[in-house]
Scaffold this motif. Structure first.
Motif, PDB file in Angstrom:
ATOM      1  N   SER A  83       0.822  -1.208   0.000  1.00 17.17           N
ATOM      2  CA  SER A  83       0.000   0.000   0.000  1.00 17.17           C
ATOM      3  C   SER A  83       0.856   1.259   0.000  1.00 17.17           C
ATOM      4  CB  SER A  83      -0.932  -0.018   1.218  1.00 17.17           C
ATOM      5  OG  SER A  83      -1.796   1.097   1.217  1.00 17.17           O
ATOM      6  N   PHE A 116      -6.662  -0.936   4.788  1.00 17.00           N
ATOM      7  CA  PHE A 116      -5.910  -0.495   3.618  1.00 17.00           C
ATOM      8  C   PHE A 116      -6.880   0.035   2.556  1.00 17.00           C
ATOM      9  CE2 PHE A 116      -3.565  -4.003   5.632  1.00 17.00           C
ATOM     10  CZ  PHE A 116      -2.413  -3.315   5.995  1.00 17.00           C
ATOM     11  N   LYS A 118      -6.562   1.527  -0.122  1.00 18.21           N
ATOM     12  CA  LYS A 118      -6.197   1.381  -1.536  1.00 18.21           C
ATOM     13  C   LYS A 118      -6.602   0.023  -2.103  1.00 18.21           C
ATOM     14  CE  LYS A 118      -2.313   4.545  -0.960  1.00 18.21           C
ATOM     15  NZ  LYS A 118      -0.841   4.664  -0.793  1.00 18.21           N
TER      16      LYS A 118
END
Length: 265
Positions: A83, A116, A118
């Protein structure tokens, strides 16, 4: 550079060249772009992620390094490193394959979704409807892309796309199936999906020979179609292609038994 492109057969300099050409073409067409970045260690994955992002690729398929299982702290550290390697707005799509030792379930994806941002979804080649329903229930904000044999039923359970090997043989067939699904033409979609299953079973029975698998089969299927201008059924050694005999038998059976699935060029 993910599965059928067989990431393990592409060295870093080749990946860099592919990323540049692919990004330029997708930009020219105003088309979303992703590449596969799996490698045998975190450093190799991060290198490929940075190359892709620098060239304007919009996202990546990310699998776990696969030689040894990872304990939970190692898996979390891996996702932190992955990430951190890409800018905001870059989409990370997990490749949830048993070939990489860790098949994630609903609770795992809920955790990834929360920790996370993303992470945008997963390439999900699993077939259990009950498990998939749990995945989409626990991580509803993620996009899960499934395989053709289960596309129609899994669409009703929340699948948002398909990672398709049939597209290399006849992309219009897959676009028509997706159009049927998005417009609730369930009978037509199910009929096409059943044809895909029959076609896949024929391909496997004809092309497996003494142990061909995965990209060796699907590259042969694509090479039998006029869709790809320079398609071929060869991969990098040690992986050998299907034999000329099996390839000819597949083309003959496809023409005889599946004329409705043929690409018209």
């Amino acid at each position: 550079t993910d599965s059928d492109a067989e990431f393990y057969a592409i060295e870093l300099d080749e990946f860099r060249q592919l990323a540049g050409v692919f990004a330029a073409e997708c930009t020219r067409l105003n088309f979303p772009s992703m590449m596969g970045v799996t490698w045998i260690n975190t450093e190799g994955v991060v290198q490929r992620l940075k190359i892709a992002a620098e060239r304007g690729i919009m996202g990546a398929h990310v699998g776990f390094p696969f030689w040894m299982p990872l304990n939970e702290p190692s898996r979390l550290e891996y996702w932190r490193d992955v990430s951190d390697a890409v800018p905001d707005g870059f989409a990370l799509v997990h490749y949830n394959t048993a070939r990489q030792q860790h098949v994630l379930a609903g609770a795992d994806y809920r955790m990834l979704q929360e920790m996370f941002p993303k992470v945008a979804g997963a390439k999900y080649p699993q077939n259990g409807a009950d498990v998939f329903a749990d995945v989409t229930t626990q991580a509803p904000e993620l996009s899960f892309f499934v395989a053709e044999p289960v596309l129609a039923p899994f669409y009703l359970l929340g699948a948002r796309g398909c990672n398709s090997w049939i597209t290399g043989y006849n992309p219009k067939y897959m676009l028509d199936l997706w159009d049927d699904l998005t417009n609730a033409r369930w009978d037509a979609a199910l009929a096409k999906n059943r044809r895909i299953v029959a076609f896949a079973n024929m391909a496997v029975s004809t092309l497996t020979e003494t142990g061909n698998h995965h990209g060796i089969l699907t590259k042969a299927v694509a090479a039998a179609s006029p869709f790809l201008l320079h398609g071929n059924r060869f991969s990098r050694k040690p992986y050998m292609p299907v034999s000329d005999t099996a390839f000819a038998a597949f083309k003959r059976r496809a023409a005889e038994d599946f004329p409705d699935m043929a690409c018209q060029g």
